[in-house]
Design an enzyme around this catalytic site. Structure first.
Site, PDB file in Angstrom:
ATOM      1  N   ARG A   1      -2.198  -3.835  -2.794  1.00 17.44           N
ATOM      2  CA  ARG A   1      -1.237  -2.741  -2.996  1.00 17.44           C
ATOM      3  C   ARG A   1       0.130  -3.115  -2.413  1.00 17.44           C
ATOM      4  O   ARG A   1       0.797  -2.294  -1.785  1.00 17.44           O
ATOM      5  CB  ARG A   1      -1.744  -1.430  -2.378  1.00 17.44           C
ATOM      6  CG  ARG A   1      -3.083  -0.975  -2.896  1.00 17.44           C
ATOM      7  CD  ARG A   1      -3.061  -0.678  -4.396  1.00 17.44           C
ATOM      8  NE  ARG A   1      -4.399  -0.353  -4.877  1.00 17.44           N
ATOM      9  CZ  ARG A   1      -5.234  -1.245  -5.419  1.00 17.44           C
ATOM     10  NH1 ARG A   1      -4.845  -2.507  -5.553  1.00 17.44           N
ATOM     11  NH2 ARG A   1      -6.416  -0.894  -5.823  1.00 17.44           N
TER      12      ARG A   1
ATOM     13  N   SER B   1      -4.816   8.000  -4.952  1.00 10.07           N
ATOM     14  CA  SER B   1      -5.348   7.586  -3.645  1.00 10.07           C
ATOM     15  C   SER B   1      -4.206   7.505  -2.638  1.00 10.07           C
ATOM     16  O   SER B   1      -3.257   6.755  -2.842  1.00 10.07           O
ATOM     17  CB  SER B   1      -6.041   6.221  -3.768  1.00 10.07           C
ATOM     18  OG  SER B   1      -7.112   6.293  -4.670  1.00 10.07           O
TER      19      SER B   1
ATOM     20  N   GLU C   1      -0.537   4.676   0.898  1.00  8.23           N
ATOM     21  CA  GLU C   1      -0.108   3.926  -0.284  1.00  8.23           C
ATOM     22  C   GLU C   1       1.262   4.377  -0.788  1.00  8.23           C
ATOM     23  O   GLU C   1       2.079   3.535  -1.151  1.00  8.23           O
ATOM     24  CB  GLU C   1      -1.133   4.055  -1.404  1.00  8.23           C
ATOM     25  CG  GLU C   1      -2.381   3.218  -1.213  1.00  8.23           C
ATOM     26  CD  GLU C   1      -3.198   3.091  -2.490  1.00  8.23           C
ATOM     27  OE1 GLU C   1      -2.621   3.284  -3.580  1.00  8.23           O
ATOM     28  OE2 GLU C   1      -4.395   2.800  -2.404  1.00  8.23           O
TER      29      GLU C   1
END
Length: 357
Positions: free
Chosen positions: A164, A251, A353
């Site tokens: 990520r 998420s 994130e």
């Protein structure tokens, strides 16, 4: 080009947080960027690149000039012995692009179906799902320097992909030896187009419990790409809220990676912990399980809450188009409280994130 003033952003971020851009420009081409950079009123102004708004938390009005990326286009641009190369404009909807590749008979992206956001944002986050990350299918991209107006191309190595993560999430960069040697391109580059290498021959990427269940239900161990696409969509619909109905950024935390010793210690204290071995010998823990184990599922701070069906997702409990929803401050207060709980119980600091603006 036209720059709009005082633009509402509630409909341009998937959390549907109420905020405004002091100024916003719609970017449909490289020429639009160059026009802005040639305008003395905007050339030296700080800039914020906005794609689909699916991975940001707005904590207030946005002061930098917002560049809303709307570069479109999808095409096959080449072929090698091992792959077909397809290209998409940065403003294309990611899921629609994945569906388009399958419609062209070009599988390879199906495991990443239904991930919200745009094509241009995908390499920034190095999106991934069900065993496939963007870097596994990435060929190259074209971007434009927001300081010089120069267009440049980056390959996978230059994008410095991580979990990520990418060069676009880090600051400070330099230009060396006649080409870009990116240390960091955050707020420096706007992605225009992305190219993907779709593998020949194609074979399904399997190994996840949700997909295994679908294979058992359909009595097959060799699903087609279209079946995988459909199954991933079904699983995501069942677990994750639709941002058009319930504001969220997908998420919210990364799955943490721990050493074998740390994993053994946590298993000793919590045998039900969900974990996955990685090729380098470390282990990835399911952040959603950690959050759930700390009792956060369904809890709220103000109008920000933890989704009842998946503790990894934080949601806006207000309406998607009204003024009664969560603020960015409430979302981040909830996130920090979750981080504290997980750290106190497991000794692990969860990393968010989304980009906090």
């Amino acid at each position: 080009m036209l720059v709009q003033k005082n633009v509402p952003l509630q409909g341009l971020n998937s959390f549907h947080i109420v905020a405004r851009a002091q100024a916003l420009a719609h970017i449909t081409s490289e020429a639009d960027v160059k026009s802005l950079l040639a305008d003395p009123a905007w050339a030296s102004e700080p800039k914020f690149v906005l794609g689909g708004g699916s991975n940001i938390v707005l904590t207030g009005d946005v002061k930098p000039l917002v560049l809303k990326v709307e570069v479109l286009g999808r095409q096959v641009v080449g072929e090698t012995a091992k792959a077909v190369i397809v290209e998409a404009g940065a403003g294309e909807d990611w899921h629609a692009f994945v569906a388009w590749t399958l419609a062209q008979g070009l599988p390879g992206l199906e495991n990443m179906a239904l991930i919200p956001g745009t094509v241009g944002a995908a390499p920034v986050q190095n999106i991934g799902a069900y065993g496939v990350e963007l870097q596994d299918r990435f060929e190259s991209l074209d971007a434009i320097d927001l300081q010089t107006g120069e267009t440049f191309t980056l390959n996978a190595g230059q994008c410095a992909f991580g979990y990520r993560d990418s060069v676009f999430k880090h600051s400070s960069s330099g230009k060396q030896d006649g080409g870009y040697s990116p240390i960091g391109l955050k707020d420096r580059a706007l992605i225009l187009r992305v190219r993907f290498a779709l593998p020949k021959p194609w074979k399904p990427v399997l190994g996840y419990a949700d997909i295994d269940k679908k294979m058992a239900e359909h009595c097959t161990d060799q699903p087609t790409a279209q079946q995988l696409f459909d199954w991933v969509c079904e699983v995501r619909h069942a677990k994750l809220p639709d941002p058009a109905v319930i504001g969220n950024a997908g998420s919210f935390f990364k799955n943490p990676t721990v050493s074998p010793e740390q994993c053994t210690d946590i298993i000793g204290r919590d045998p039900k912990v969900v974990y996955y071995p990685l090729p380098d010998g470390s282990f990835k823990l399911a952040a959603g399980w950690l959050i759930d184990a700390c009792g956060w599922r369904g809890k709220s701070v103000g109008m920000a809450g933890v989704y009842e069906k998946q503790a990894l997702v934080l949601v806006n409990r207000g309406s998607v188009d009204g003024p009664d929803g969560a603020t960015g401050g409430e979302v981040m207060t909830l996130a920090k409280a979750i981080q504290t709980s997980v750290y106190e119980r497991f000794g692990i600091l969860l990393e968010p994130e989304p980009v906090v603006v």
